[in-house]
Scaffold this motif. Structure first.
Motif, PDB file in Angstrom:
ATOM      1  N   UNK A   1       3.015  -4.306  21.546  1.00 17.26           N
ATOM      2  CA  UNK A   1       3.007  -5.306  20.471  1.00 17.26           C
ATOM      3  C   UNK A   1       1.597  -5.475  19.895  1.00 17.26           C
ATOM      4  N   UNK A   2       0.589  -5.510  20.770  1.00 22.98           N
ATOM      5  CA  UNK A   2      -0.796  -5.641  20.302  1.00 22.98           C
ATOM      6  C   UNK A   2      -1.210  -4.431  19.475  1.00 22.98           C
ATOM      7  N   UNK A   3      -0.817  -3.235  19.950  1.00 18.99           N
ATOM      8  CA  UNK A   3      -1.178  -2.018  19.225  1.00 18.99           C
ATOM      9  C   UNK A   3      -0.463  -1.947  17.885  1.00 18.99           C
ATOM     10  N   UNK A   4       0.798  -2.416  17.845  1.00 18.88           N
ATOM     11  CA  UNK A   4       1.548  -2.399  16.589  1.00 18.88           C
ATOM     12  C   UNK A   4       0.913  -3.357  15.578  1.00 18.88           C
ATOM     13  N   UNK A   5       0.486  -4.521  16.053  1.00 17.08           N
ATOM     14  CA  UNK A   5      -0.179  -5.478  15.171  1.00 17.08           C
ATOM     15  C   UNK A   5      -1.506  -4.912  14.657  1.00 17.08           C
ATOM     16  N   UNK A   6      -2.228  -4.240  15.542  1.00 17.29           N
ATOM     17  CA  UNK A   6      -3.492  -3.622  15.135  1.00 17.29           C
ATOM     18  C   UNK A   6      -3.259  -2.532  14.099  1.00 17.29           C
ATOM     19  N   UNK A   7      -2.154  -1.809  14.224  1.00 17.19           N
ATOM     20  CA  UNK A   7      -1.844  -0.755  13.260  1.00 17.19           C
ATOM     21  C   UNK A   7      -1.510  -1.344  11.895  1.00 17.19           C
ATOM     22  N   UNK A   8      -0.794  -2.471  11.889  1.00 19.55           N
ATOM     23  CA  UNK A   8      -0.506  -3.140  10.619  1.00 19.55           C
ATOM     24  C   UNK A   8      -1.805  -3.579   9.947  1.00 19.55           C
ATOM     25  N   UNK A   9      -2.708  -4.144  10.732  1.00 24.19           N
ATOM     26  CA  UNK A   9      -3.997  -4.572  10.182  1.00 24.19           C
ATOM     27  C   UNK A   9      -4.807  -3.383   9.685  1.00 24.19           C
ATOM     28  N   UNK A  10      -4.744  -2.266  10.397  1.00 22.41           N
ATOM     29  CA  UNK A  10      -5.459  -1.059   9.955  1.00 22.41           C
ATOM     30  C   UNK A  10      -4.931  -0.582   8.615  1.00 22.41           C
ATOM     31  N   UNK A  11      -3.593  -0.591   8.468  1.00 27.24           N
ATOM     32  CA  UNK A  11      -2.996  -0.161   7.208  1.00 27.24           C
ATOM     33  C   UNK A  11      -3.388  -1.102   6.069  1.00 27.24           C
ATOM     34  N   UNK A  12      -3.429  -2.406   6.364  1.00 25.95           N
ATOM     35  CA  UNK A  12      -3.821  -3.378   5.331  1.00 25.95           C
ATOM     36  C   UNK A  12      -5.257  -3.137   4.887  1.00 25.95           C
ATOM     37  N   UNK A  13      -6.154  -2.894   5.856  1.00 19.93           N
ATOM     38  CA  UNK A  13      -7.549  -2.619   5.505  1.00 19.93           C
ATOM     39  C   UNK A  13      -7.671  -1.330   4.707  1.00 19.93           C
ATOM     40  N   UNK A  14      -6.901  -0.315   5.112  1.00 19.34           N
ATOM     41  CA  UNK A  14      -6.941   0.956   4.395  1.00 19.34           C
ATOM     42  C   UNK A  14      -6.435   0.793   2.963  1.00 19.34           C
ATOM     43  N   UNK A  15      -5.377  -0.005   2.792  1.00 16.30           N
ATOM     44  CA  UNK A  15      -4.849  -0.254   1.451  1.00 16.30           C
ATOM     45  C   UNK A  15      -5.863  -1.006   0.600  1.00 16.30           C
ATOM     46  N   UNK A  16      -6.509  -2.003   1.211  1.00 15.93           N
ATOM     47  CA  UNK A  16      -7.515  -2.780   0.489  1.00 15.93           C
ATOM     48  C   UNK A  16      -8.679  -1.892   0.063  1.00 15.93           C
ATOM     49  N   UNK A  17      -9.146  -1.035   0.974  1.00  7.70           N
ATOM     50  CA  UNK A  17     -10.250  -0.128   0.641  1.00  7.70           C
ATOM     51  C   UNK A  17      -9.859   0.827  -0.482  1.00  7.70           C
ATOM     52  N   UNK A  18      -8.615   1.303  -0.443  1.00  7.46           N
ATOM     53  CA  UNK A  18      -8.148   2.218  -1.486  1.00  7.46           C
ATOM     54  C   UNK A  18      -8.034   1.509  -2.829  1.00  7.46           C
ATOM     55  N   UNK A  19      -7.584   0.251  -2.801  1.00 11.43           N
ATOM     56  CA  UNK A  19      -7.478  -0.522  -4.042  1.00 11.43           C
ATOM     57  C   UNK A  19      -8.851  -0.764  -4.660  1.00 11.43           C
ATOM     58  N   UNK A  20      -9.839  -1.016  -3.814  1.00 11.66           N
ATOM     59  CA  UNK A  20     -11.187  -1.245  -4.319  1.00 11.66           C
ATOM     60  C   UNK A  20     -11.713  -0.044  -5.101  1.00 11.66           C
ATOM     61  N   UNK A  21     -11.287   1.131  -4.696  1.00  4.91           N
ATOM     62  CA  UNK A  21     -11.784   2.344  -5.348  1.00  4.91           C
ATOM     63  C   UNK A  21     -11.182   2.546  -6.740  1.00  4.91           C
ATOM     64  N   UNK A  22      -9.970   2.037  -6.965  1.00  5.00           N
ATOM     65  CA  UNK A  22      -9.308   2.268  -8.265  1.00  5.00           C
ATOM     66  C   UNK A  22      -9.298   1.019  -9.139  1.00  5.00           C
ATOM     67  N   UNK A  23      -9.634  -0.138  -8.546  1.00  3.96           N
ATOM     68  CA  UNK A  23      -9.566  -1.387  -9.306  1.00  3.96           C
ATOM     69  C   UNK A  23     -10.818  -1.593 -10.149  1.00  3.96           C
TER      70      UNK A  23
END
Length: 306
Positions: free
Chosen positions: A271-293
């Motif tokens: 459960x902890x690892x799954x939550x960490x993976x969700x947070x990793x994906x959110x950070x990755x999405x945010x970083x990707x958005x910053x590049x195109x926004x």
């Protein structure tokens, strides 16, 4: 009412509002009532003084009340119709009385254009709990429930010791480098590298003096320097770890067996690892958005608050 707005440099927006004579008359009348209710005017009951009398005695207060009423009645509803959002404390300026015109300058949240965000793809990573991680938690649980017995034998790895120590460099005491009744478990590297090794073999009541070099990546005032250490061993405790079995699991809580305990630990880790993976994906999405926004100018007030 006439209203218009235009953006200014620095992430601000200027709103200019002009009232009709009828709208201003209502503001004037009520403002005079409001001011005369809280200000003393000889010969008039509270709230009953005419506008001209209030203006003569309390002109600045009356002007401020008119501006505040106009902002509340006309500016705030105007904001609700807009797509942009103001932040912080606005600056209000009275431009004229005939016609009644006022101006409000506010910082606004910068507009963001997300660009071609639908093309952003974030690759998910599998969530796996290795047996070694479960074993590590079990090891920590064993350590937390170790039994201790005072011993007079020399210090060994795994023992808990209580000591007094002080550290100096070139005869000058190191800030924070002294303690009394300090407890450590040997082998856990709680102190500077090499400190514990110099205590192995010592007995309770013995004082050890030795030199120790601070690591090069230590704080800049001590990094790489030779230190002189004096440590007095006060007590030595032999620690015994409990055996990991069904009885150990039962003593931890509502577990009927060691397998049930391991299954629960594995689930929690998953459960902890799954939550960490969700947070990793959110950070990755945010970083990707910053590049195109694309961002409008960010107001200074927003930068300071962040």
């Amino acid at each position: 009412m006439k209203a218009d707005h235009k953006k200014q440099a620095g992430g601000r927006i200027q709103v200019t509002i002009e009232l009709t004579p009828e709208e201003y008359q209502k503001i004037k009348t009520q403002a005079a009532v409001n001011v005369s209710q809280v200000k003393t005017l000889p010969g008039f009951r509270a709230g009953k003084a005419p506008y001209d009398v209030v203006a003569k005695h309390y002109g600045p207060d009356l002007e401020q009340e008119e501006s505040l009423m106009a902002v509340k009645k006309y500016y705030l509803p105007y904001l609700e119709e807009q797509t942009w959002q103001t932040i912080g404390q606005p600056k209000i300026k009275h431009l004229s009385f005939n016609p009644f015109v006022f101006e409000v300058v506010s910082d606004i949240l910068p507009e963001v254009k997300l660009g071609n965000w639908p093309k952003i793809k974030i690759q998910s990573q599998p969530v796996v709990v290795l047996p070694e991680k479960v074993d590590k938690v079990l090891h920590d649980l064993r350590n937390s429930r170790a039994s201790e017995a005072l011993t007079d034998r020399p210090v060994e790895l795994g023992d808990r010791i209580i000591m007094d120590f002080n550290v100096s460099v070139d005869g000058v005491a190191v800030d924070g480098g002294a303690a009394n009744d300090y407890s450590i478990i040997m082998g856990r590297s709680q102190l500077v590298l090499g400190f514990e090794n110099n205590l192995i073999g010592a007995k309770a009541g013995e004082t050890k003096k030795f030199e120790l070099k601070f690591p090069d990546d230590y704080n800049k005032n001590l990094a790489g320097k030779e230190a002189q250490v004096t440590a007095k061993i006060k007590s030595v405790f032999k620690r015994a770890l409990p055996e990991v079995n069904d009885e150990f699991a039962k003593n931890l809580g509502k577990f009927s067996s060691l397998k049930e305990l391991k299954d629960r630990l594995e689930k929690n880790l998953h459960d902890e690892a799954a939550e960490a993976e969700v947070m990793r994906q959110e950070r990755a999405m945010f970083d990707a958005l910053l590049k195109v926004a694309e961002f409008e100018e960010i107001p200074e007030s927003l930068v300071k608050n962040e």
